[in-house]
Enzyme design. Sequence first.
Site, mmCIF file in Angstrom:
data_model
loop_
_atom_site.group_PDB
_atom_site.id
_atom_site.type_symbol
_atom_site.label_atom_id
_atom_site.label_comp_id
_atom_site.label_asym_id
_atom_site.label_seq_id
_atom_site.Cartn_x
_atom_site.Cartn_y
_atom_site.Cartn_z
ATOM 1 N N CYS A 7 14.790 -11.543 -18.195
ATOM 2 C CA CYS A 7 14.978 -10.445 -18.919
ATOM 3 C C CYS A 7 15.300 -10.534 -20.357
ATOM 4 O O CYS A 7 14.869 -9.773 -21.226
ATOM 5 C CB CYS A 7 16.169 -9.556 -18.403
ATOM 6 S SG CYS A 7 16.177 -8.476 -16.660
ATOM 7 N N ASN A 86 9.110 -17.657 -4.718
ATOM 8 C CA ASN A 86 10.175 -18.093 -3.715
ATOM 9 C C ASN A 86 11.117 -16.848 -3.687
ATOM 10 O O ASN A 86 11.305 -16.056 -4.964
ATOM 11 C CB ASN A 86 10.756 -19.209 -4.656
ATOM 12 C CG ASN A 86 9.952 -20.442 -4.888
ATOM 13 O OD1 ASN A 86 9.322 -20.693 -4.279
ATOM 14 N ND2 ASN A 86 10.108 -21.156 -6.049
ATOM 15 N N THR A 94 15.581 -19.812 -7.820
ATOM 16 C CA THR A 94 16.941 -20.070 -8.877
ATOM 17 C C THR A 94 16.893 -18.948 -9.930
ATOM 18 O O THR A 94 18.340 -19.096 -10.472
ATOM 19 C CB THR A 94 16.559 -21.417 -9.049
ATOM 20 O OG1 THR A 94 15.305 -21.428 -10.172
ATOM 21 C CG2 THR A 94 16.589 -22.437 -8.423
ATOM 22 N N HIS A 99 9.341 -13.413 -9.983
ATOM 23 C CA HIS A 99 8.267 -13.990 -10.704
ATOM 24 C C HIS A 99 7.227 -14.856 -9.796
ATOM 25 O O HIS A 99 7.720 -15.384 -8.682
ATOM 26 C CB HIS A 99 9.080 -14.921 -11.696
ATOM 27 C CG HIS A 99 9.838 -15.950 -11.382
ATOM 28 N ND1 HIS A 99 11.121 -15.776 -10.619
ATOM 29 C CD2 HIS A 99 9.566 -17.202 -10.963
ATOM 30 C CE1 HIS A 99 11.615 -16.947 -10.224
ATOM 31 N NE2 HIS A 99 10.681 -17.797 -10.203
ATOM 32 N N HIS A 101 4.780 -18.105 -9.929
ATOM 33 C CA HIS A 101 4.249 -19.468 -10.698
ATOM 34 C C HIS A 101 2.629 -19.312 -10.266
ATOM 35 O O HIS A 101 2.069 -19.390 -9.096
ATOM 36 C CB HIS A 101 4.899 -20.424 -10.006
ATOM 37 C CG HIS A 101 6.526 -20.596 -10.347
ATOM 38 N ND1 HIS A 101 7.066 -21.261 -11.508
ATOM 39 C CD2 HIS A 101 7.564 -20.199 -9.464
ATOM 40 C CE1 HIS A 101 8.273 -20.928 -11.469
ATOM 41 N NE2 HIS A 101 8.710 -20.438 -10.296
#
Length: 113
Positions: A7, A86, A94, A99, A101
Amino acid sequence: MSDCIFCSIVNGDIPSNKVYEDDEILAFRDIAPEAPVHIVIVPKLHVANILELDESSDLGQKMLKVASRIAKDEGIAESGFRIVNNCNADGGQTVFHLHFHLLGGRNLKWPPG
């Protein structure tokens, strides 16, 4: 969300090396790349993980379309690439902001690592 690093990146409080931006999505180069091309694709709206996407939302689909466009722009579409998401702690998440990748530019072995 004030304590979310993604953010803060979306808000411009933390600088990033942007590769794509529109009204809903931001994509930037990972600061600790795992491949020659390693781009993080995030929604601008804070969503903790993929489980929080409403079934009627097309945000996930838009993120995948952005990933495809970036793969072409980065020259990794022909040779191949990987999109990773993930979800939650045991899934390796984490940063609790949805998101993807986008990784490419080398032979990506399976399993990773």
